[in-house]
Write a protein that holds these residues in place. Structure first.
Motif, PDB file in Angstrom:
ATOM      1  N   ARG A  10       0.846  -1.188   0.000  1.00  7.54           N
ATOM      2  CA  ARG A  10       0.000   0.000   0.000  1.00  7.54           C
ATOM      3  C   ARG A  10       0.881   1.237   0.000  1.00  7.54           C
ATOM      4  NH1 ARG A  10      -5.539  -0.479   1.460  1.00  7.54           N
ATOM      5  NH2 ARG A  10      -5.581   1.788   1.134  1.00  7.54           N
ATOM      6  N   ALA A  11       0.537   2.197  -0.860  1.00  5.80           N
ATOM      7  CA  ALA A  11       1.186   3.497  -0.878  1.00  5.80           C
ATOM      8  C   ALA A  11       0.089   4.532  -0.695  1.00  5.80           C
ATOM      9  CB  ALA A  11       1.922   3.718  -2.191  1.00  5.80           C
ATOM     10  N   ASP A  57      14.215  -9.008  -0.401  1.00  8.71           N
ATOM     11  CA  ASP A  57      13.430  -8.088   0.422  1.00  8.71           C
ATOM     12  C   ASP A  57      14.265  -6.872   0.779  1.00  8.71           C
ATOM     13  OD1 ASP A  57      11.226  -7.155   1.780  1.00  8.71           O
ATOM     14  OD2 ASP A  57      11.583  -8.338   3.585  1.00  8.71           O
ATOM     15  N   ILE A  58      13.574  -5.800   1.122  1.00  7.91           N
ATOM     16  CA  ILE A  58      14.242  -4.586   1.572  1.00  7.91           C
ATOM     17  C   ILE A  58      13.356  -3.936   2.634  1.00  7.91           C
ATOM     18  CG2 ILE A  58      13.224  -3.182  -0.273  1.00  7.91           C
ATOM     19  CD1 ILE A  58      15.937  -1.627  -0.290  1.00  7.91           C
ATOM     20  N   LEU A  59      13.991  -3.476   3.707  1.00  9.00           N
ATOM     21  CA  LEU A  59      13.271  -2.850   4.818  1.00  9.00           C
ATOM     22  C   LEU A  59      13.671  -1.386   4.918  1.00  9.00           C
ATOM     23  CD1 LEU A  59      11.459  -3.166   7.380  1.00  9.00           C
ATOM     24  CD2 LEU A  59      13.588  -3.603   8.652  1.00  9.00           C
ATOM     25  N   PRO A  60      12.767  -0.456   4.616  1.00  5.62           N
ATOM     26  CA  PRO A  60      13.070   0.963   4.793  1.00  5.62           C
ATOM     27  C   PRO A  60      13.242   1.282   6.275  1.00  5.62           C
ATOM     28  CG  PRO A  60      11.154   0.650   3.364  1.00  5.62           C
ATOM     29  CD  PRO A  60      11.420  -0.654   4.038  1.00  5.62           C
ATOM     30  N   THR A  61      14.302   1.992   6.611  1.00  2.00           N
ATOM     31  CA  THR A  61      14.551   2.356   8.002  1.00  2.00           C
ATOM     32  C   THR A  61      14.558   3.869   8.195  1.00  2.00           C
ATOM     33  OG1 THR A  61      16.936   2.161   7.572  1.00  2.00           O
ATOM     34  CG2 THR A  61      15.814   0.249   8.524  1.00  2.00           C
ATOM     35  N   GLY A  62      14.395   4.613   7.116  1.00  2.00           N
ATOM     36  CA  GLY A  62      14.347   6.064   7.140  1.00  2.00           C
ATOM     37  C   GLY A  62      13.984   6.549   5.747  1.00  2.00           C
ATOM     38  N   ARG A  74      13.794   2.502  -6.674  1.00  2.10           N
ATOM     39  CA  ARG A  74      13.308   3.434  -5.663  1.00  2.10           C
ATOM     40  C   ARG A  74      12.308   4.397  -6.289  1.00  2.10           C
ATOM     41  NH1 ARG A  74      16.129   8.360  -2.514  1.00  2.10           N
ATOM     42  NH2 ARG A  74      14.907   8.284  -0.597  1.00  2.10           N
ATOM     43  N   THR A  75      11.279   4.753  -5.516  1.00  2.33           N
ATOM     44  CA  THR A  75      10.306   5.751  -5.943  1.00  2.33           C
ATOM     45  C   THR A  75      10.105   6.776  -4.836  1.00  2.33           C
ATOM     46  OG1 THR A  75       8.035   6.125  -6.730  1.00  2.33           O
ATOM     47  CG2 THR A  75       8.354   4.376  -5.119  1.00  2.33           C
ATOM     48  N   ARG A 115       9.919  -8.049  -4.616  1.00  2.00           N
ATOM     49  CA  ARG A 115       9.304  -7.372  -3.476  1.00  2.00           C
ATOM     50  C   ARG A 115       9.086  -5.892  -3.790  1.00  2.00           C
ATOM     51  NH1 ARG A 115       7.732 -10.527   0.539  1.00  2.00           N
ATOM     52  NH2 ARG A 115       9.814 -11.153   1.181  1.00  2.00           N
ATOM     53  N   VAL A 116       8.016  -5.340  -3.236  1.00  2.00           N
ATOM     54  CA  VAL A 116       7.804  -3.896  -3.253  1.00  2.00           C
ATOM     55  C   VAL A 116       7.300  -3.496  -1.883  1.00  2.00           C
ATOM     56  CG1 VAL A 116       5.464  -4.143  -4.224  1.00  2.00           C
ATOM     57  CG2 VAL A 116       6.660  -1.966  -4.409  1.00  2.00           C
ATOM     58  N   VAL A 117       7.919  -2.463  -1.299  1.00  2.00           N
ATOM     59  CA  VAL A 117       7.552  -2.019   0.048  1.00  2.00           C
ATOM     60  C   VAL A 117       7.546  -0.489   0.078  1.00  2.00           C
ATOM     61  CG1 VAL A 117       8.484  -4.060   1.202  1.00  2.00           C
ATOM     62  CG2 VAL A 117       9.954  -2.089   0.834  1.00  2.00           C
ATOM     63  N   PHE A 118       6.729   0.072   0.970  1.00  2.00           N
ATOM     64  CA  PHE A 118       6.652   1.524   1.127  1.00  2.00           C
ATOM     65  C   PHE A 118       6.826   1.899   2.585  1.00  2.00           C
ATOM     66  CE2 PHE A 118       5.106   1.281  -3.111  1.00  2.00           C
ATOM     67  CZ  PHE A 118       5.316   2.529  -3.665  1.00  2.00           C
ATOM     68  N   ARG A 119       7.594   2.954   2.807  1.00  2.00           N
ATOM     69  CA  ARG A 119       7.751   3.505   4.156  1.00  2.00           C
ATOM     70  C   ARG A 119       6.575   4.415   4.482  1.00  2.00           C
ATOM     71  NH1 ARG A 119      11.082   4.553   8.317  1.00  2.00           N
ATOM     72  NH2 ARG A 119      11.059   6.650   9.224  1.00  2.00           N
TER      73      ARG A 119
END
Length: 234
Positions: free
Chosen positions: A53-54, A132-137, A109-110, A89-93
């Motif tokens: 979800r974004a 996988d990638i985990l946004p941390t900031g 990156r977007t 994988r796609v993830v959103f912070r």
């Protein structure tokens, strides 16, 4: 006279061979460059490996570099992506900042909710995937992938730092990295691979309740998690 003809013929063959070799090298170099995903009318019917979800929008990623956006989860539209390999994988912070991973060491990156994507890492000579990638900031993230590889960035993917830890020495594939509600980091991976960290630098191997591969982690409650993997194990 015959010697001159033979010499000229040999020279011509050498030139032709050299030209062909140069063309082959150029073709191989061109092949190793990232190629943009093709815009396909039936992209929404292909294999989808990840969904995120974004804000109020859904973002899906899958085969051939297909990235799809939807406002309602029913109708989807494809957006351009600078790679055409399988995305994992796609993830959103938050509603605008997101990341995607894939084969050939691809990291995307977007900063506009998935409308446009930039390629911040590409390793075709390695040829393997990040899972996988985990946004941390806003500009920082931790990346995990094949053969126990973990890397971090603090500058939006401009540079990456390898995380060297004995826990990853066995080389098991790292499939999922999640942060639990209490801040604990948990990795699930191949052949029962489970590892835990409270700071992202030091990691402890856990004894798995099941020694088959785990494909994902879902945070549950204040301190818990659900793992799922092969043979329908949860």
């Amino acid at each position: 006279m015959m010697r001159h003809i033979i010499a000229a013929t040999a020279a011509g063959l050498l030139i032709a061979t050299g030209t062909a070799a140069a063309q082959t090298d150029e073709a191989e170099t061109e092949t190793r460059k990232a190629q943009p995903a093709e815009m396909m009318p039936l992209a929404d019917r292909g294999i989808i490996n990840a969904l995120a979800r974004a804000g109020d929008q859904f973002v899906a990623a899958g085969e051939r570099g297909h990235m799809l956006l939807s406002d309602d989860g029913e109708s989807w539209r494809q957006v351009p992506v600078p790679v055409r390999g399988m995305l994992t994988r796609v993830v959103f912070r938050d509603a605008t900042h997101g990341w995607a991973t894939g084969w050939d060491g691809a990291v995307l990156r977007t900063t506009d909710g998935g409308e446009t994507w930039s390629l911040v890492n590409f390793e075709p000579d390695w040829g393997k995937p990040y899972f996988d990638i985990l946004p941390t900031g806003t500009d920082s993230a931790t990346l995990v992938g094949s053969n126990g590889l973990m890397r971090t960035t603090d500058d939006g993917g401009e540079s990456w730092t390898l995380v060297d830890n004995d826990v990853f020495a066995a080389g098991f594939h790292l499939y999922d990295l999640e942060q639990l509600a209490d801040g604990t980091l948990l990795i699930a991976g191949e052949r029962g691979m489970l590892a835990r960290s409270v700071d992202g630098d030091t990691w402890d191997m856990l004894v798995p309740p099941y020694v088959g591969s785990y494909f994902g982690v879902l945070p549950v409650g204040e301190h818990g998690a659900v793992l799922y993997g092969l043979q329908g194990r949860v």
